[in-house]
Scaffold this active site. Sequence first.
Site, PDB file in Angstrom:
ATOM      1  N   SER A 168       0.832  -1.206   0.000  1.00 46.51           N
ATOM      2  CA  SER A 168       0.000   0.000   0.000  1.00 46.51           C
ATOM      3  C   SER A 168       0.868   1.259   0.000  1.00 46.51           C
ATOM      4  O   SER A 168       1.684   1.429  -0.890  1.00 46.51           O
ATOM      5  CB  SER A 168      -0.938  -0.070   1.206  1.00 46.51           C
TER       6      SER A 168
ATOM      7  N   ASP B 144      -2.232   6.327  -4.058  1.00 41.64           N
ATOM      8  CA  ASP B 144      -1.102   5.627  -3.455  1.00 41.64           C
ATOM      9  C   ASP B 144      -0.793   4.401  -4.344  1.00 41.64           C
ATOM     10  O   ASP B 144      -1.490   4.171  -5.329  1.00 41.64           O
ATOM     11  CB  ASP B 144      -1.389   5.296  -1.980  1.00 41.64           C
TER      12      ASP B 144
ATOM     13  N   ASP C  53      -1.309   1.250  -4.373  1.00 41.74           N
ATOM     14  CA  ASP C  53      -2.308   0.246  -4.718  1.00 41.74           C
ATOM     15  C   ASP C  53      -3.683   0.859  -4.958  1.00 41.74           C
ATOM     16  O   ASP C  53      -4.683   0.150  -5.042  1.00 41.74           O
ATOM     17  CB  ASP C  53      -2.375  -0.875  -3.663  1.00 41.74           C
TER      18      ASP C  53
ATOM     19  N   ASP D 207      -5.936   2.563  -3.442  1.00 45.48           N
ATOM     20  CA  ASP D 207      -7.136   2.572  -2.595  1.00 45.48           C
ATOM     21  C   ASP D 207      -7.343   3.920  -1.917  1.00 45.48           C
ATOM     22  O   ASP D 207      -8.441   4.256  -1.528  1.00 45.48           O
ATOM     23  CB  ASP D 207      -7.118   1.421  -1.563  1.00 45.48           C
TER      24      ASP D 207
END
Lengths: 457, 451
Positions: free
Chosen positions: A98, A241, A243, A245
Site C-alpha cells: 500500500s 497511493d 495500490d 485505494d
Amino acid sequence: MKEPLKVGVAGVRGVVGASMTPRVAASFAQAFGVFLGRGAVVVGRDTRPSGVMFERAVVAGLQSVGARPLMVGVAPTPSLLMAVPTAGARGGIAITASHNGAEWNAMKFIDRDGLFLSPARADELLDLYHQRDFPLVAEPDLQPERPMEGVVEKHLTRVLNYVDAAAIRRRRFRVAVDACNGAGAPWIEVFLRDGLGCETVVIHGEPTGIFEREPEPLPAHLTALGRAVVEHRCNIGFAQDPDADRLAIVDECGRPIGEDYTLVFAVAQVLSAHSLGPVVVNLTASRAVDEIARAAGCPCIRTRVGEIHVSAAMVHHGAVVGGEHNGGVIVPAIHPCRDSFTGMALVLERMAATEKRVSEMRAEIPGYHVAKIKIPMALSETVAALRRLRKRYVDRHPILLDGIFLDLGESWVHIRRSMTEPVLRITAEALTPEEAEALVERFRTEIMVGPQPNGNV
Amino acid sequence: MKTLRLSNFGLRGFVGESLTPSVALDYVSAFAAYIERGRVLLGRDPRASSPMLHAAAVAALMSAGCEIEDFGVCPTPILQFYAPRRAAAGAISISGAHHAVGWNTLMLVGPDGGPLDPAVGEQVLDGFHAGAFADCDARFIGMRREVRDYADSYFDTLAQLVDAEAIRAARYRIIADPAGGAGCAFLEPWARRFGVDLITVNGDPTPFPARDPEPRPRTARSIASLMRPLGAAAGFVFSSDMGRVSLVTEKGEPLSEEMTFALIADHILRHRPGPVVTNCCTTRAIDDLAARYGALLIKTPVGQAHVIAALRDEAAILGGEGSGSAALAAFSLGFDGFLVMTLVLESLAQSGATLSERARTLPRYAIVKRSVPCGPGEGYRAIERVRAKIERETSDRWDETDGLRVDDEDGWVHVRASRTEPRVRVISEAHDRGVAEERAERWIHWMEIDS
C-alpha cells in the site's frame, strides 16, 4: 531484529529481503490455502518489482496445498477485493505494501465475501501459519494457475454506473493525476478520459513500481502534482497511493487540501445526491463528517482505524457511505472497500453538481484543520504510553475504542498505535491549523517527556 | 514417506510428501547465494508439479538478485548445452526425468553445462542446512526474462558435429516416443533439420507421463509393433527430460537400454579412440569395445554427475551409462537424447547397415536388473550381508566404486542401495540369461530382506 515482520490483522508486512522473503510468502500462502479449503484463490499485486517474486512464491504455496490460483497480475487493491466474489473464489491475496515505501512489501488476505479477513478470521489464519503442518496434495491433485481477465474493467464500470457520468462529462474537467507509478496508473486515462470525459495530465504514470514520489499521499509529497495543476490550469489534482485505494486532492491553485478532506467531500456528495443512510468512519476522520451527517439527518458511526473495521461496520449498519481519514472513500453500493476511483468520481460529480471550485468546496467546511505526527516507538512502549494517557485523562471521558480519543470541545486529539509500523500516531483537529499543530506538539511532549505544568487541555 | 534426496547436484523428492515448495525455495536459495546475482538459466518439463517448483525457483532466484533466463518447457540437455554458451553462472532444470508420477527433481547445472562441481555442490548443501541465504533488498530483486526460439541454434551446432548430409541423404523414417515430456516440441524441428520423416507417439506434452518414462525394452513395446507396418528404420524411446534413450530396430525388436551407449561408443571410438567414461554397472560390452579400439576406459559411481565429472576432469571424449545415455565432450557436458538419436542415424547412414545389423556387430550379453524394496536404511546392511557371503578368495575381483561388484570370466554381479528410494538394485550380466538370473537371485537371497 532491526526490520520486523509485522504479522497482524492487516496481513503480513515486512522489509523485502530482511523480514519479507519468498519463504515467508510461500508459507503464508500455504496457510491461507489450507484455511480456505481447496478452490480458487485470486492473486494480484501492485507494481513493486518485488511483487513479481512474491507472486511466484504465493503461487507455489497455494498450489502445494491444492488451491487453484487465479492470476490477475497488476491491479488496484479494490479491484482485487471485488474480483473475489465475482469469480466465486474462496478468497484472495493482494500483494501490496500500500502506502509503504518501495523497500516494503506485504500480503493482504481477502475473504470470500470480498472483504479483508475479519480480525477473528485473521487470528485463525495465524494459528494455521504457526502450526506449520500444511497438508500437501499429491501431484495428480495440483491445480494449474489460470489468468483472470477484465477485473479492473469491471471495477471501473461499477464506479461509472454509480455516479452521474454524463453530468461530469458535460463539464469537460481538466484533471491532473499523480498515479505514484502504482497499480492505478495503467487505468487512470481510461477511467478519467474515456469514462468521465476529462482532459488528463498524468504524472508518475509509468506503472514501474519505482516510486518517483513518496508513496503516502501526504501534502508534503504532492508538490509535483501541485505544479502540474497550476502549469496546465487544471480544475483539480488527484493523488493515488501505490495500490490505488487511497486518494488525496490538490485544489485548482495547486494546494493540497489534506487527505482527510477527500472523505468529507465524498460523504457530502453521496448524502446529497445518491442516498440517505448511516455513515461509518473511523475515529480519526474529520468531525466535519459528523456535521454533514447530522445536517442530512443520518447517524454517523465511528470505528477503530483500519479498513476491515470500517468495512465490516458498514455492512453491519447498512451504511451508504463512509471510509477513513487517510483518503479512503467507501461506497458499499459499489463495494465495501476503500477505492480511489470511487473517490475521484464522487468529487468530480460534486464539482459538477455544485459548480464550485475545489478551493470553494474546501472553504465550505471551515473550522476543521488537521495536524498529525508519528513517533517511532516499540509496540510494548506504545502500550505503556497509551495506558498512562488513559489513566491521566480518565475524568475527560476518553473514547478507548482504539488508543485514546479525547473530545476537547472545539477540537479533538486521537492517539493510537499503528497496525502496520512500530509507531505511535497523534492526530488532532482544531479550528485553525496552528491550534491543531500546537495540540499535536503538546501531546508529543507529554508522551516523550511527561505531563507539562501548564499543559491542561 | 517417500524420501527426499539432497545431493551436490540436485534435489529429488516426492511431491506432496518430501518435495515441498519450502524445500525447493531453501535449496534454490542456497544455490542462488552461491551464484551471487549471476545469470541462471531455468527450464522445466510439462509435469503437473513442475510449474509449482518453477514458481518457487523463480521466487528464490529473484530474491537473491539473480538474472533469470527462462527457457520455459525445455529438455534438460538443451538447457545444459546453453549454460556455457549464454555465459550463465549456472542453470536449474526441473524435471521428473525417468521417474514415475509424483517424483520431481531440481537438477543444478554449473557454468560449463555439466552437473555442479562436487565441491561447489557441497557448499550449496552447507548453505541449505545452515539456512545461509542471500535475500536482496527491494532495489536488487532479480529479473526474469523469457528466452524463446533457441532450438535452431542448438540444432545448428548439432548438425555441424555430425555428417548431416549423409543423414539427410538417407531420408530415414523413424518413430520417436518422448513420453509426453519436455522433448515434444523439439522433435519436429530436429526432424526438419536432418531431413528425417518423423512419426511421434506420445508426442503431445502431458502433465502426467504418457507411459512409464524410463526407457526400457518393456516401455518400448508401444512403438515396437509399429516399426514394420510403418517401415521405420529406427525407433527411439525417451525419458521425460530427453536424457535417456532406448532403441527399437527396424524389425520391431526393442534393444536393451544398455545397447544405446554401446552403439554410440562403437560409432565414436572406431573413428576416434579417445578415453571413454562409464559407470561401474554398465554392460561389459563397453569394456570389450574399449579394448577393441584401444581406448582408455574410466569407471565411476552411478549417475550423470559422476560420469560427466570424469569426462571433464580426465579429458575424455565420450561418457555414458547403461541406462541409455551418452554425452560427447566436444558438444555438451550433458546426457543428450537428441545427440544419441542423431549419432545413431549417422552410424546407420555411414555404415549403410540397418539398426539390427549394427546391433549384431556389438558384443552382447544377457543383463538382468532387479530392484528389491527394503526398509529405510536397510539397503546398506543388506549389502554388508552379501559381502559376508561371498567367498573371500574372490575379493581381488571386488569393485567398490559404488556398492559392490564382483566380476568373473563369464560376467558380473553388482549391488547398490538406491539413493532415492528404500530399495536395493541388483544388476547381473552373463553370456547366458539363465546364469545371469540365477546369480541375481542368489545375491537377493543373501541380502535377507524380509518382504
